[in-house]
Motif scaffolding. Sequence first.
Motif, PDB file in Angstrom:
ATOM      1  N   GLY A 102       0.816  -1.212   0.000  1.00 34.83           N
ATOM      2  CA  GLY A 102       0.000   0.000   0.000  1.00 34.83           C
ATOM      3  C   GLY A 102       0.847   1.259   0.000  1.00 34.83           C
ATOM      4  N   LEU A 103       1.921   1.271   0.803  1.00 40.61           N
ATOM      5  CA  LEU A 103       2.811   2.431   0.827  1.00 40.61           C
ATOM      6  C   LEU A 103       3.458   2.656  -0.538  1.00 40.61           C
ATOM      7  N   ALA A 104       3.854   1.570  -1.212  1.00 41.87           N
ATOM      8  CA  ALA A 104       4.472   1.705  -2.530  1.00 41.87           C
ATOM      9  C   ALA A 104       3.481   2.283  -3.542  1.00 41.87           C
ATOM     10  N   VAL A 105       2.255   1.741  -3.554  1.00 44.74           N
ATOM     11  CA  VAL A 105       1.225   2.234  -4.484  1.00 44.74           C
ATOM     12  C   VAL A 105       0.909   3.696  -4.184  1.00 44.74           C
ATOM     13  N   PHE A 106       0.737   4.006  -2.909  1.00 44.42           N
ATOM     14  CA  PHE A 106       0.373   5.365  -2.519  1.00 44.42           C
ATOM     15  C   PHE A 106       1.487   6.359  -2.854  1.00 44.42           C
ATOM     16  N   GLY A 107       2.727   5.989  -2.604  1.00 44.97           N
ATOM     17  CA  GLY A 107       3.849   6.885  -2.894  1.00 44.97           C
ATOM     18  C   GLY A 107       3.995   7.162  -4.374  1.00 44.97           C
ATOM     19  N   ILE A 108       3.909   6.112  -5.197  1.00 46.68           N
ATOM     20  CA  ILE A 108       4.016   6.286  -6.659  1.00 46.68           C
ATOM     21  C   ILE A 108       2.878   7.153  -7.174  1.00 46.68           C
ATOM     22  N   ALA A 111       3.400  10.849  -6.212  1.00 45.47           N
ATOM     23  CA  ALA A 111       4.410  11.479  -7.066  1.00 45.47           C
ATOM     24  C   ALA A 111       3.842  11.764  -8.451  1.00 45.47           C
ATOM     25  N   LEU A 112       3.063  10.834  -8.983  1.00 43.85           N
ATOM     26  CA  LEU A 112       2.448  11.026 -10.294  1.00 43.85           C
ATOM     27  C   LEU A 112       1.480  12.203 -10.278  1.00 43.85           C
ATOM     28  N   ALA A 113       0.707  12.341  -9.197  1.00 44.49           N
ATOM     29  CA  ALA A 113      -0.230  13.464  -9.090  1.00 44.49           C
ATOM     30  C   ALA A 113       0.516  14.800  -9.057  1.00 44.49           C
ATOM     31  N   GLY A 114       1.640  14.839  -8.349  1.00 42.85           N
ATOM     32  CA  GLY A 114       2.413  16.070  -8.280  1.00 42.85           C
ATOM     33  C   GLY A 114       3.016  16.483  -9.602  1.00 42.85           C
ATOM     34  N   LEU A 115       3.257  15.506 -10.490  1.00 42.72           N
ATOM     35  CA  LEU A 115       3.856  15.787 -11.803  1.00 42.72           C
ATOM     36  C   LEU A 115       2.831  15.796 -12.924  1.00 42.72           C
ATOM     37  N   ALA A 116       1.565  15.629 -12.608  1.00 38.60           N
ATOM     38  CA  ALA A 116       0.520  15.432 -13.619  1.00 38.60           C
ATOM     39  C   ALA A 116       0.461  16.586 -14.615  1.00 38.60           C
ATOM     40  N   PRO A 117       0.486  16.269 -15.934  1.00 37.93           N
ATOM     41  CA  PRO A 117       0.406  17.317 -16.946  1.00 37.93           C
ATOM     42  C   PRO A 117      -1.032  17.657 -17.365  1.00 37.93           C
ATOM     43  N   SER A 118      -2.004  16.864 -16.926  1.00 36.69           N
ATOM     44  CA  SER A 118      -3.387  17.072 -17.378  1.00 36.69           C
ATOM     45  C   SER A 118      -4.364  16.628 -16.304  1.00 36.69           C
ATOM     46  N   ILE A 122      -4.081  13.491 -13.350  1.00 41.06           N
ATOM     47  CA  ILE A 122      -4.199  13.712 -11.909  1.00 41.06           C
ATOM     48  C   ILE A 122      -5.415  12.972 -11.354  1.00 41.06           C
ATOM     49  N   LEU A 123      -6.493  12.853 -12.136  1.00 39.60           N
ATOM     50  CA  LEU A 123      -7.647  12.068 -11.683  1.00 39.60           C
ATOM     51  C   LEU A 123      -7.269  10.599 -11.501  1.00 39.60           C
ATOM     52  N   ALA A 124      -6.543  10.052 -12.490  1.00 45.09           N
ATOM     53  CA  ALA A 124      -6.111   8.656 -12.388  1.00 45.09           C
ATOM     54  C   ALA A 124      -5.169   8.467 -11.208  1.00 45.09           C
ATOM     55  N   ALA A 125      -4.274   9.429 -10.994  1.00 46.69           N
ATOM     56  CA  ALA A 125      -3.322   9.332  -9.881  1.00 46.69           C
ATOM     57  C   ALA A 125      -4.036   9.403  -8.537  1.00 46.69           C
ATOM     58  N   ARG A 126      -5.039  10.263  -8.432  1.00 44.85           N
ATOM     59  CA  ARG A 126      -5.779  10.368  -7.174  1.00 44.85           C
ATOM     60  C   ARG A 126      -6.582   9.100  -6.901  1.00 44.85           C
ATOM     61  N   TYR A 186       3.762  21.114  -4.790  1.00 44.23           N
ATOM     62  CA  TYR A 186       4.568  20.742  -3.628  1.00 44.23           C
ATOM     63  C   TYR A 186       3.727  20.102  -2.521  1.00 44.23           C
ATOM     64  N   LEU A 187       2.398  20.152  -2.663  1.00 42.67           N
ATOM     65  CA  LEU A 187       1.541  19.481  -1.697  1.00 42.67           C
ATOM     66  C   LEU A 187       1.849  17.985  -1.620  1.00 42.67           C
ATOM     67  N   PHE A 188       2.299  17.418  -2.732  1.00 40.60           N
ATOM     68  CA  PHE A 188       2.523  15.973  -2.783  1.00 40.60           C
ATOM     69  C   PHE A 188       3.916  15.590  -2.290  1.00 40.60           C
ATOM     70  N   VAL A 189       4.750  16.581  -2.003  1.00 45.49           N
ATOM     71  CA  VAL A 189       6.058  16.275  -1.416  1.00 45.49           C
ATOM     72  C   VAL A 189       5.884  15.702  -0.018  1.00 45.49           C
ATOM     73  N   LEU A 190       4.933  16.259   0.744  1.00 50.08           N
ATOM     74  CA  LEU A 190       4.711  15.807   2.114  1.00 50.08           C
ATOM     75  C   LEU A 190       4.309  14.326   2.179  1.00 50.08           C
ATOM     76  N   PRO A 191       3.246  13.891   1.459  1.00 50.74           N
ATOM     77  CA  PRO A 191       2.907  12.463   1.544  1.00 50.74           C
ATOM     78  C   PRO A 191       4.000  11.548   1.003  1.00 50.74           C
ATOM     79  N   VAL A 192       4.706  11.966  -0.050  1.00 47.91           N
ATOM     80  CA  VAL A 192       5.783  11.124  -0.587  1.00 47.91           C
ATOM     81  C   VAL A 192       6.901  10.970   0.446  1.00 47.91           C
TER      82      VAL A 192
END
Length: 541
Positions: A102-108, A111-118, A122-126, A186-192
């Motif tokens: 779960g930690l691995a899935v959540f972390g990846i 990170a994907l949400a923080g870098l999302a170009p569209s 970001i919907l898929a990442a969330r 940068y919001l996603f830096v904290l959970p990662v």
Amino acid sequence: MSTHGPAEAAAPEVPGPAHRDDGPDARRLRIVLITVCIALMAVIASVSGLNVAQPDLAVEFGASQGTVLWIINVYTLTLAALLLPLGALGDRLGRKPTLIAGLAVFGIASALAGLAPSVEVILAARLLSGVGAAMIMPITLAVITSTFPEEQRGRAIGVWTGVAGGGGILGMFLSAALVDVANWRYLFVLPVALVLVALVMSLRAVPDSRETPVHPFDTIGALTSVVAAAGLIFALQEGPERGWSDPATLTGLVAGLLGAVAFVARELRLRDAALLDLRLFRERGLAGGSLTLLMLFGVQAGIFVVLFPFLQAVLGWSGLRSTLALMPMAVAMMAASGLAPRLTPRIGARVTMATGVLLAGAGLALMAGIVSVDGGYLSVLPGMLAMGIGMGLAMTPSTEAITGSLPRERQGVASALNDVTREFGTALGVALLGPLLSAGYRSSIDGRLDGVPRGTADAAREGVANAVGAAEGAGPGARALLDAARESFVEGWQQAMWAGVAVMGVLFVHVLARGPKSPAPAPAGDPAADRTADPEVLSAR
């Protein structure tokens, strides 16, 4: 598969769903508790973090308000829908590997949400983040209940409930600070960062325990629970925004109700092989603990719906300052969560829960009775503190009552039920107290708009934030319009808070009459008082 040295390999295994040990040392238990709380904090912070970045998301992706809300809510929806089946799978597959996965899935995903170009990315990442969170959240509590000896379990659960209750506010504050000084990404830096720390610590210290399956996994029960939770929470999230008669809202409501009926029918028929034995709700502990958490988290969510517009639109504070203003409530809640396990052995779980509910109700009454525009923040602070202390006192014994009602090998299910109850309570609170605030505001402001141009008046009726915006172009009448909107908001606030007081009053009577009874203390040397996890996993890997 674990590896052992020669001495370990020769040691006989204790039969049963999990091995036993004479007891891990206190230092190892502290490390385990810190690890699961860090993992929990990552999940909780992500529930509320994006709320402070709604305008930034809309500008970044050119998205409508509805789309922005979906970016936020799809995480909560996925989390709530999958908690029960993934918690049950964690019992079977092993709590440690489930937590690590779960930690691995959540972390990846974070990170994907923080870098999302569209928007689509970001919907898929969330959504993927919600899947990972549903693997993490129930396991964090299950690790505590299956690892800590009986006499230490209450204090550990108190720490867990404090993080679960106050962590959302802390997450919002840190998120608001990051948005103000940097960028929403940068919001996603904290959970990662939290995930990375929790992952390293989990690999080294978290114990593994698992159920020895006697019956096949209840796949149909899992699927119907997903449909029930997803449908009902979708309807509660979308109802206030779309309208309760909107086809999408009605579809979610009907699907959720049908899923719930199918789930109940399935679980009652399967009995011992059920995903969740519903007959256990006849017990005071499970029923009373679940109802208490449902109502407490509902009222807490409703308070946040009221507090943020008050601080931002009525007092004119920034998002960061408004979030900081909630910190006393979070600190009080976390402190009281740590105090509750010390009170429970002395006065009993029922009295501790009832005291907490009574204080929470008193806090709501204070917020309803003395709030005023002129009084500002100080007029709501006493009520916030009383509410925080009350929730902290009631949450810990409620959580312990739920987890104590299910056997040790089903602690993933017990923990998931605890978490689902919290999520449903939050959705109910927003869906019910939010409209009460809006209705009270509109009813009050209608009588204060005489002489205001029609367009400006229509905008002011939409809400206090809209009235503040409309006042900028209202000319000489701007001050009067602002005063009318702020006073009307306070009246709507009072209506919502008194409704919360009524809910707490009903809950107080229920807890006194049907609250959980405190179990008799186990005799010294009783093995039941030291149910711990497999000794192999309590040594550093």
